[in-house]
Design a protein around this motif. Structure first.
Motif, short mmCIF file in Angstrom:
data_model
loop_
_atom_site.label_atom_id
_atom_site.label_comp_id
_atom_site.label_asym_id
_atom_site.label_seq_id
_atom_site.Cartn_x
_atom_site.Cartn_y
_atom_site.Cartn_z
N PHE A 9 13.61 -36.34 9.93
CA PHE A 9 13.55 -35.61 11.19
C PHE A 9 14.66 -34.58 11.37
CE2 PHE A 9 9.77 -37.41 12.49
CZ PHE A 9 9.43 -37.03 13.79
N CYS A 69 2.74 -39.78 14.51
CA CYS A 69 2.07 -39.36 13.28
C CYS A 69 0.57 -39.60 13.43
CB CYS A 69 2.61 -40.16 12.10
SG CYS A 69 1.80 -39.74 10.54
N LEU A 124 11.12 -29.20 16.76
CA LEU A 124 11.74 -30.41 17.31
C LEU A 124 12.85 -30.04 18.28
CD1 LEU A 124 11.90 -33.48 17.32
CD2 LEU A 124 13.44 -33.34 15.35
N VAL A 149 5.48 -33.45 6.75
CA VAL A 149 6.91 -33.68 6.97
C VAL A 149 7.57 -34.26 5.72
CG1 VAL A 149 6.59 -33.90 9.46
CG2 VAL A 149 6.59 -35.97 8.04
N VAL A 154 9.45 -41.39 19.25
CA VAL A 154 8.68 -41.13 18.03
C VAL A 154 8.05 -42.43 17.55
CG1 VAL A 154 8.75 -40.23 15.68
CG2 VAL A 154 10.30 -39.30 17.41
N TYR A 212 2.17 -34.94 14.51
CA TYR A 212 2.59 -34.33 13.25
C TYR A 212 1.86 -35.04 12.12
CZ TYR A 212 5.69 -38.39 12.63
OH TYR A 212 6.19 -39.67 12.49
N ASP A 268 5.51 -43.98 14.41
CA ASP A 268 4.86 -43.70 13.13
C ASP A 268 4.49 -45.02 12.47
OD1 ASP A 268 4.40 -43.14 10.32
OD2 ASP A 268 5.35 -41.19 10.65
N LEU A 273 12.05 -41.58 8.20
CA LEU A 273 12.09 -40.58 9.25
C LEU A 273 13.50 -40.31 9.76
CD1 LEU A 273 8.89 -41.40 11.35
CD2 LEU A 273 9.16 -39.85 9.40
N LEU A 321 13.62 -31.25 10.29
CA LEU A 321 12.48 -30.63 10.98
C LEU A 321 12.89 -29.86 12.22
CD1 LEU A 321 10.02 -33.69 10.91
CD2 LEU A 321 10.32 -31.92 9.16
N TRP A 353 16.97 -45.20 15.52
CA TRP A 353 15.76 -45.50 14.76
C TRP A 353 15.65 -47.00 14.49
CZ3 TRP A 353 12.02 -42.01 13.74
CH2 TRP A 353 12.35 -40.64 13.86
#
Length: 226
Positions: free
Chosen positions: A185, A72, A4, A107, A16, A102, A18, A181, A188, A37
């Protein structure tokens, strides 16, 4: 596979997406700035686009300024994952940008391992009496994702990601692991969880098989005779 941190260094801004769980999650990651987010229980066809617009508006940005996409590919909701893939393919037509995939159980498993280092399995319902199974070893290493019959799930600790749809209970009780996430994240940053893909799509254990169809005109000669 890039980490990342490497993706952010290379592309500057990363979006991102998902929709693997019942909670659609959208993230805006920018090098040197706090991550943004959005998380919603709305269906993927709305939540993906509404969340993206909310983040871009909050950051004062346009979609054109995104340097790369991260998504994802599964396992999880096939409808949600394919909706994400459709959106990314459309946006890539508007302006070509790289996409990185991913896997949800990997994850989630890595984050769970950072909370308590041990060996365990992350499982998710794959339907038809089978389960996705991601092994996490005591040192944090992971083998390839497997799909196994319920009766063949390995012995040991099982955990399932929160908010993942299940059509049947596992053969024995399983614990729950985090799938937020915004928390996952940051853990990661230096791992190799992201894979460059040319065309975003949903993960499948086996490539689909297609049988060649040949047209036949029905006649007395081809009809079944009893």
């Amino acid at each position: 596979m890039p980490s990342l941190s490497q993706l952010l260094t290379k592309h500057g801004r990363v979006l991102v997406l998902d929709a693997a769980s019942l909670q659609v999650q959208v993230g805006l990651l920018q090098s040197g700035q706090p991550a943004l987010w959005r998380r919603t229980a709305e269906e993927a066809g709305r939540g993906i686009f509404a969340g993206t617009q909310e983040l871009l508006t909050a950051a004062g940005l346009q979609l054109e300024t995104i340097g790369a996409f991260v998504f994802c590919e599964g396992p999880g909701s096939m409808l949600g994952i394919r909706t994400v893939a459709m959106a990314l393919r459309t946006w890539q037509v508007l302006r070509a940008r790289p996409a990185y995939a991913y896997q949800s159980l990997a994850v989630a498993g890595h984050f769970e391992w950072t909370q308590g280092r041990r060996a365990f399995f992350v499982i998710a319902d794959a339907r038809r009496d089978t389960w996705h199974c991601q092994q996490v070893e005591a040192d944090g290493r992971m083998s390839a994702l497997q799909r196994v019959p319920a009766a063949a799930l390995p012995a040991g600790e099982w955990v399932t990601p929160e908010h993942f749809r299940a059509w049947a209970p596992p053969p024995r009780p399983a614990g729950s692991c985090n799938y937020d996430l915004a928390r996952i994240f940051p853990a990661l940053a230096n791992g190799d969880f992201f894979r460059a893909v040319e065309a975003p799509d949903a993960f499948q254990h086996d490539a689909p098989e297609y049988k060649k169809w040949s047209a036949r005109i029905h006649s007395v000669a081809t009809a079944d005779r009893k």
